[in-house]
Design a protein around this motif. Structure first.
Motif: not given
Lengths: 126, 494
Positions: A33-34, A37-39, A62-64, A88, A91, B396, B401, B420, B423, B427, B477-478, B481-482
């Motif tokens: 959740g933190e 989206d896992v890519v 997506v974030k880091a 995914a 997630n 949050k 978020r 974000y 790091l 948030e 967004e996924r 990115a992919t």
């Protein structure tokens, strides 16, 4: 947030499910959740030996990008190939279809250093 | 529902055979077949498929696209750590002067003296601004500048007789820093920021040793905080024979106030597309010159512009005779047109003006910080420089978020801030207003942020579904990115 009982949790937000001398490892629902989206998930090759606390791979969201730290020591006996095509799953199903590696545990005694579900929930403030 | 004009079509789809935007006059010279002028192996197999569209439609097409986009000429762009500042229009005039825009990189030095002088002078201005001995203009991005700096670091230690292993970075570093370190063949060692968000000399002492090649810092750091212990940090770095590198992404806070060279930095990169008002992002290209202290000058990339003085006459030359150089980093001389813009910006502002730029940038950031801290968590509450970092933790806990709030800002015509990052702030919302925004614009932004905070309780679903008023709604967004595919057609062969 889902934190099933019966698993062991690390402060780095990984979980271990122990069946016999095999430990299955993934990241927690809180962690996915933190991350968002896992890519991409990069996992080690089967046969590799990993020590407790060592990085066994990386997870890119997506974030880091973050390292994956192994909560226990052992030899990699299987990795979750499905994550390559469908990251995914981490997630959608962090504790089942989104598992990452299975280790043959080198030292089951290490498990006692990990947290039960209740302690982990307390750590992340839920 | 049909719309007019149809902006969903791209320029190729709008093409109709035979339409023209321009009529060429008869020139009185007989046409020759192309094959008699250019060798066949250099010719295309079929003519390029260029869109055939009248001028009026071309103008509408691109104005339509620019209206769909968010850009600094259209609205507020508080993107922290990236300094998305206004690009003065005079920059565009000077870089289009034919002596600059029509010059060819293979021209003889003697025919491009003005262009070479501009490069020489810009390097001198940047050296003065940063307190460095010499500057290369060749790198074409901030990360390219970092790589240049790390390759110089490598060469320096090689010349000292012993290569070193590590480069130390704080945990608040830009993501490009570790990537540049690894590309140059070093390993990364991370050091934690202290409780106040800066680097503590004791923490650095605990990890630094004779295997450390360099310490890379952003100053002010990515929390918008000035590294108050920087002089002691420089001493620790130099005592073990390492170099101190400054990521200059945040130089916009320092112009004319403090010089990295005076603080002990050995290498600095400049982002001309941030601090010096040249185009940025998709509109680039960028430019990331690198400044070094005297002992590192011989390692700069070739060619170097040199000045020769003969009595009252000066001439400028491209010198490749630099045996210790790390070599070339880019074709020709970097992004020259960008350098012309930056030079224009420096000269139009002058020394005093540049100082005012930084002062106004810092004042604007502190003004917003004070106005917003009541509604948002501010984990590092001290006086900030040109940017500051809020945390969306309070929102949050109420179910929204940071990403939802950022998407909602788009509905109000504001570009979202950096989210974000860094790091170390959960948030995170990193806000940098820059120096040119008026008090009214800043106040309007505060109103929008306060309204969004109210919406967290009153209309949370609106936030979760935002944006509502943009040409496209929330993206996957996924997939972006992919599985990014921005080509209209990929089956064409030349």
């Amino acid at each position: 947030m889902d934190t099933p009982d019966g698993l062991k949790y690390s402060k780095d937000h990984e979980w271990v499910r122990v069946e016999g001398d095999i430990g299955t490892i993934g990241i927690t629902d809180f962690a996915q959740g933190e991350l968002g989206d896992v890519v991409y998930v990069e996992l080690p090759e089967a046969g590799k030996t990993i020590s407790k606390g060592e990085s066994f791979g990386t997870i890119e969201a997506v974030k880091a990008v973050s390292e994956l730290y192994s909560p226990v020591s052992g030899e990699v006996v299987e990795i979750n190939d499905k994550l390559e095509g469908d990251p995914a799953l981490v997630n959608q199903s962090p504790y089942d279809d989104g598992w990452m590696v299975k280790l043959k545990l080198a030292d089951p005694g290490e498990l006692s250093d990990l947290m039960e579900a209740a302690a982990y929930k307390e750590m992340v403030g839920e | 529902m049909p719309t007019m004009p149809d902006n969903e079509l791209n320029i190729f789809e709008k093409s109709r055979h035979g339409r023209r935007g321009l009529s060429l006059p008869k020139n009185g010279i007989d046409a020759k077949p192309l094959e008699t002028l250019i060798e066949k192996r250099f010719l295309r197999n079929k003519p390029p498929e260029l869109p055939e569209v009248p001028e009026s439609e071309v103008v509408r097409h691109f104005v339509g696209l620019s209206m769909k986009n968010h850009h600094i000429d259209k609205g507020f762009y508080p993107l922290g750590s990236c300094t998305m500042k206004y690009n003065p229009k005079i920059n565009e005039r000077t870089c289009r002067l034919p002596g600059f825009s029509c010059a060819h990189p293979f021209q003889n030095d003697s025919t491009v003296q003005g262009a070479l002088e501009l490069m020489f002078s810009t390097a001198e201005y940047l050296s003065e601004i940063a307190g460095m001995h010499a500057v290369t203009l060749q790198p074409v991005a901030g990360a390219h500048g970092e790589l240049c700096g790390m390759l110089i670091t490598r060469k320096y230690h090689e010349k000292q007789g012993k290569q070193r292993k590590y480069v130390i970075l704080p945990d608040s570093a830009h993501g490009t820093n570790p990537a540049s370190v690894v590309c140059a063949g070093f390993q990364v060692k991370q050091v934690k920021s202290s409780a106040d968000g800066t680097l503590s000399p004791d923490d650095l002492r605990a990890v630094i040793d004779e295997d450390t090649a360099a310490v890379m810092l952003t100053n002010p750091n990515t929390l918008g905080l000035f590294e108050t212990e920087i002089e002691e940090i420089a001493k620790i770095v130099h005592d073990v024979g390492a170099l101190l590198y400054m990521d200059g992404a945040n130089l916009n806070a320092q112009l004319g106030i403090v010089r990295p060279g005076d603080l002990g930095f050995d290498i600095v990169h400049f982002n001309l597309h941030k601090t010096f008002s040249t185009p940025h992002g998709g509109g680039g290209p960028g430019s990331g010159p690198v400044g070094v202290v005297e002992k590192l000058e011989s390692f700069l990339p070739v060619p170097v512009v040199t000045k020769r003085t003969d009595g009252n006459r000066h001439s400028f030359h491209l010198s490749y005779d630099r045996p210790d150089s790390i070599g070339k980093l880019h074709a020709f001389y970097g992004n020259f047109g960008v350098v012309v813009r930056a030079c224009t910006y420096i000269l139009m502002n002058g020394g005093e003006g540049l100082r005012e730029v930084s002062e106004a940038a810092v004042i604007n950031a502190n003004y917003l910080k004070e106005k917003l801290r009541g509604k948002f968590d501010l984990p590092y509450p001290q006086h900030c420089m040109h940017e500051f970092v809020l945390s969306g933790n309070r929102q949050k806990k109420r179910g929204i978020r940071t990403t939802d709030m950022a998407k909602r800002m788009l509905d109000f015509g504001v570009h979202a801030p950096t989210c974000y990052f860094p790091l170390i702030v959960p948030e995170a919302l990193m806000i940098e207003p820059t120096e040119t925004e008026t008090r009214e614009t800043l106040d309007r932004f505060v109103e929008i942020m306060i309204q969004i905070d109210r919406e967290v309780d009153e209309m949370p679903q609106t936030l979760k579904d935002a944006p509502h008023n943009t040409p496209v709604r929330r993206l996957d967004e996924r997939k972006a990115a992919t599985d990014l595919d921005v080509a209209w057609r990929t089956d064409d062969k030349l």
